[in-house]
Motif scaffolding. Structure first.
Motif, PDB file in Angstrom:
ATOM      1  N   ILE A 102       0.700  -1.321  -0.037  1.00  0.00           N
ATOM      2  CA  ILE A 102      -0.068   0.027   0.129  1.00  0.00           C
ATOM      3  C   ILE A 102       0.961   1.043  -0.112  1.00  0.00           C
ATOM      4  CG2 ILE A 102      -1.798   1.141   1.326  1.00  0.00           C
ATOM      5  CD1 ILE A 102      -2.467  -1.302   2.402  1.00  0.00           C
ATOM      6  N   ALA A 103       0.898   1.984  -1.122  1.00  0.00           N
ATOM      7  CA  ALA A 103       1.495   3.207  -1.184  1.00  0.00           C
ATOM      8  C   ALA A 103       0.797   4.773  -1.534  1.00  0.00           C
ATOM      9  CB  ALA A 103       2.647   2.755  -2.338  1.00  0.00           C
ATOM     10  N   GLY A 104       1.491   5.592  -1.189  1.00  0.00           N
ATOM     11  CA  GLY A 104       0.892   6.976  -1.745  1.00  0.00           C
ATOM     12  C   GLY A 104       1.485   7.763  -0.951  1.00  0.00           C
ATOM     13  N   ARG A 105       0.921   9.284  -1.044  1.00  0.00           N
ATOM     14  CA  ARG A 105       1.513  10.383  -0.401  1.00  0.00           C
ATOM     15  C   ARG A 105       1.155  10.400   1.104  1.00  0.00           C
ATOM     16  NH1 ARG A 105      -2.053  14.517   0.129  1.00  0.00           N
ATOM     17  NH2 ARG A 105      -4.152  14.148  -1.511  1.00  0.00           N
ATOM     18  N   PRO A 106       1.616  11.269   1.977  1.00  0.00           N
ATOM     19  CA  PRO A 106       1.083  11.004   3.634  1.00  0.00           C
ATOM     20  C   PRO A 106      -0.211  11.565   3.668  1.00  0.00           C
ATOM     21  CG  PRO A 106       3.332  12.138   3.244  1.00  0.00           C
ATOM     22  CD  PRO A 106       2.468  12.136   1.951  1.00  0.00           C
ATOM     23  N   ASN A 107      -0.868  10.827   4.634  1.00  0.00           N
ATOM     24  CA  ASN A 107      -2.309  11.156   5.090  1.00  0.00           C
ATOM     25  C   ASN A 107      -3.418  10.836   4.113  1.00  0.00           C
ATOM     26  OD1 ASN A 107      -3.238  11.681   7.516  1.00  0.00           O
ATOM     27  ND2 ASN A 107      -3.974  13.968   7.007  1.00  0.00           N
ATOM     28  N   VAL A 108      -3.195  10.054   3.327  1.00  0.00           N
ATOM     29  CA  VAL A 108      -4.180   9.525   2.355  1.00  0.00           C
ATOM     30  C   VAL A 108      -5.330   8.381   2.839  1.00  0.00           C
ATOM     31  CG1 VAL A 108      -3.206  10.506   0.250  1.00  0.00           C
ATOM     32  CG2 VAL A 108      -2.792   8.371   0.902  1.00  0.00           C
ATOM     33  N   GLY A 168       4.516   7.470   3.785  1.00  0.00           N
ATOM     34  CA  GLY A 168       4.031   8.286   2.728  1.00  0.00           C
ATOM     35  C   GLY A 168       5.104   8.592   1.930  1.00  0.00           C
ATOM     36  N   LEU A 169       4.814   8.778   0.538  1.00  0.00           N
ATOM     37  CA  LEU A 169       5.820   8.912  -0.471  1.00  0.00           C
ATOM     38  C   LEU A 169       5.851  10.577  -0.649  1.00  0.00           C
ATOM     39  CD1 LEU A 169       4.589   6.602  -3.201  1.00  0.00           C
ATOM     40  CD2 LEU A 169       7.118   6.449  -2.120  1.00  0.00           C
ATOM     41  N   GLU A 170       7.303  11.093  -0.360  1.00  0.00           N
ATOM     42  CA  GLU A 170       7.759  12.511  -0.187  1.00  0.00           C
ATOM     43  C   GLU A 170       8.893  12.522  -0.854  1.00  0.00           C
ATOM     44  OE1 GLU A 170       6.390  14.896   3.457  1.00  0.00           O
ATOM     45  OE2 GLU A 170       6.697  12.890   4.357  1.00  0.00           O
ATOM     46  N   GLU A 171       8.959  13.738  -1.796  1.00  0.00           N
ATOM     47  CA  GLU A 171      10.238  14.149  -2.359  1.00  0.00           C
ATOM     48  C   GLU A 171      11.314  14.630  -1.213  1.00  0.00           C
ATOM     49  OE1 GLU A 171      10.683  12.716  -6.266  1.00  0.00           O
ATOM     50  OE2 GLU A 171      12.192  13.963  -5.031  1.00  0.00           O
TER      51      GLU A 171
END
Length: 448
Positions: free
Chosen positions: A7-13, A59-62
């Motif tokens: 399960i992946a995605g940006r933070p807080n989704v 969460g995926l972040e740059e």
């Protein structure tokens, strides 16, 4: 080795909430604060008969590699490398963000199968975001509300369908064939739901009697039908009008019944044929339609009906008038007490399940669409005619179609009904909910 679902995605989704929901227990901490999850969490789960390893990621972040956020992203990237399927989660309430688009592009480069999940998709506001998410290029999105459990059963089915086949193809086929059909028996109190279950089982599994409300919790049992196939049946508490649900225990019973309805594939709505169809029966049927479940109406206590022709006609007319969204709903007359007609119920359930799973070939679908537009051209809206261009089936369970065209989202409700009725009649989809989504296409020559 079990297949790995990441399960992946940006933070807080809502990744951790979804992880807990799929795992069936609270494992990951959940809060409104972004970045609660830092380390990957792992759990085994069974999704629609398939055992999988679930991995919840940060969460995926740059960020620079040496920072905490950078290390968290590296851990997420490592999890994606070992994935058999990646669930890319976006926030449907927030819509598609530049970060979502960036990481969707990154995921496509990884060469892993990706299933797009639009979380927090409760309510109408989320529908536009779900449609907008097609622009991410990750295929058909699955709308869910991990917090409330809405759409999770459909998501589990999609995950199971997209997982790689098991090592032995024969074993995989056997497992799919052995996976029980999920069926829930619902209705008002004292409609004969538990008596019906006992009759199907051939034993007194459930306590029955003249007193309404004997069944409190949703009780699940599995039986084998005449063809040797398994059916998992959930008997539920009677659903009364909300204003009459007072005690805390009954509220929990109703909540359990509604949850069972949401998790089912086919719902058997049991009516007391002597009393005829009541407003509360129609409310329950509308809930079934809203949840997108297949439905079969069981007219119970048929042996006690005096004028059967008049009763059947009155009930069928009421169903046709009040449940236009489920036109052609199958009806089985039976007596759970004597067993008369009960043998027709499970074949009707199997037939409804097959319709609910229907997929229409794209070529046939667009040939029908062309004929439908020629027979009844799209209407004028604000003096300009709508240009509907093509249609595709987004998913089954229930059959869901997306119409694309210039200003398609402005299509009036009566024309939408015309298209739905055409789909139902042409492709033989009686009684099942049909979802029709309308998505406008941008004119590249229009002035900004």
């Amino acid at each position: 080795m079990l297949p790995v679902v990441v399960i992946a995605g940006r933070p807080n989704v809502g990744k951790s909430t979804l992880f807990n929901r799929l795992a069936g227990r609270r494992i990951a901490l959940v809060a409104d604060t972004p970045g609660v999850t830092r380390d990957r969490k792992q759990a085994e789960a069974k999704l629609r008969g398939r055992d999988v390893t679930l991995i919840d990621t940060a969460g995926l972040e740059e960020a620079a590699p040496e920072t905490l956020a950078g290390r968290m992203r590296a851990g997420s990237a490592s999890a994606v490398e070992q994935a058999d399927l990646v669930l890319f989660v976006i926030d449907a309430r927030a819509g598609v963000t530049p970060a979502d688009a960036h990481f969707a592009q990154w995921l496509r480069r990884q060469g892993k199968p990706v299933l797009l999940v639009a979380n927090k998709a409760e309510g109408r506001v989320a529908n536009s975001a779900i449609l907008d998410s097609y622009a991410l290029g990750l295929g058909d999105p699955v709308g869910v509300s991990a917090e409330h459990g809405e759409g999770v059963a459909d998501l589990m089915a999609e995950i199971a369908d997209r997982l790689p086949p098991e090592e032995e193809a024969a074993e995989a086929d056997d497992e799919e064939a052995d996976r029980p059909l999920k069926m829930a028996i619902v209705g008002r109190p004292n409609a004969g739901k538990s008596t019906l279950l006992n009759r199907l089982l051939g034993e007194e599994r459930m306590i029955t009697g003249p007193e309404p409300g004997l069944t409190r919790d949703a009780v699940s049992v599995t039986l084998t039908d005449a063809q040797g196939r398994a059916v998992e049946i959930v008997d539920t508490a009677g659903l009364r009008r909300r204003a009459r649900v007072e005690e805390a225990l009954e509220k929990m019973s109703v909540g359990s019944a509604i949850h069972a309805l949401k998790m089912a594939e086919v719902v058997v709505l049991t009516l007391d044929a002597v009393q005829g169809i009541q407003d509360q029966d129609l409310q329950i049927a509308r809930l079934v339609e809203r949840e997108g479940r297949a439905c079969v109406v069981a007219l119970n206590k048929w042996d006690a009906v005096a004028d059967r022709n008049a009763t059947r006609k009155a009930i069928m007319e009421r169903l046709e008038d009040s449940l236009a969204q489920m036109k052609g709903i199958p009806v089985v007359t039976l007596s759970a007490l004597t067993g008369a007609g009960v043998d027709r119920l499970l074949p009707a359930v199997r037939a409804a399940h097959e319709v609910w799973n229907t997929r229409v070939p794209t070529g046939e679908l667009n040939r029908w669409f062309e004929h439908a537009l020629e027979a009844h051209q799209p209407p004028l809206v604000n003096g300009r005619r709508l240009k509907l261009r093509y249609v595709t089936q987004a998913k089954a369970r229930p059959p869901t179609f997306v119409v694309f065209g210039t200003r398609a989202e402005q299509t009036p409700e009566d024309y939408t009904r015309y298209l739905v009725n055409g789909l139902r009649g042409t492709f033989k989809l009686p009684g099942t909910p049909i979802r029709l989504q309308l998505r406008g296409t941008k004119n590249p020559f229009a002035e900004n």
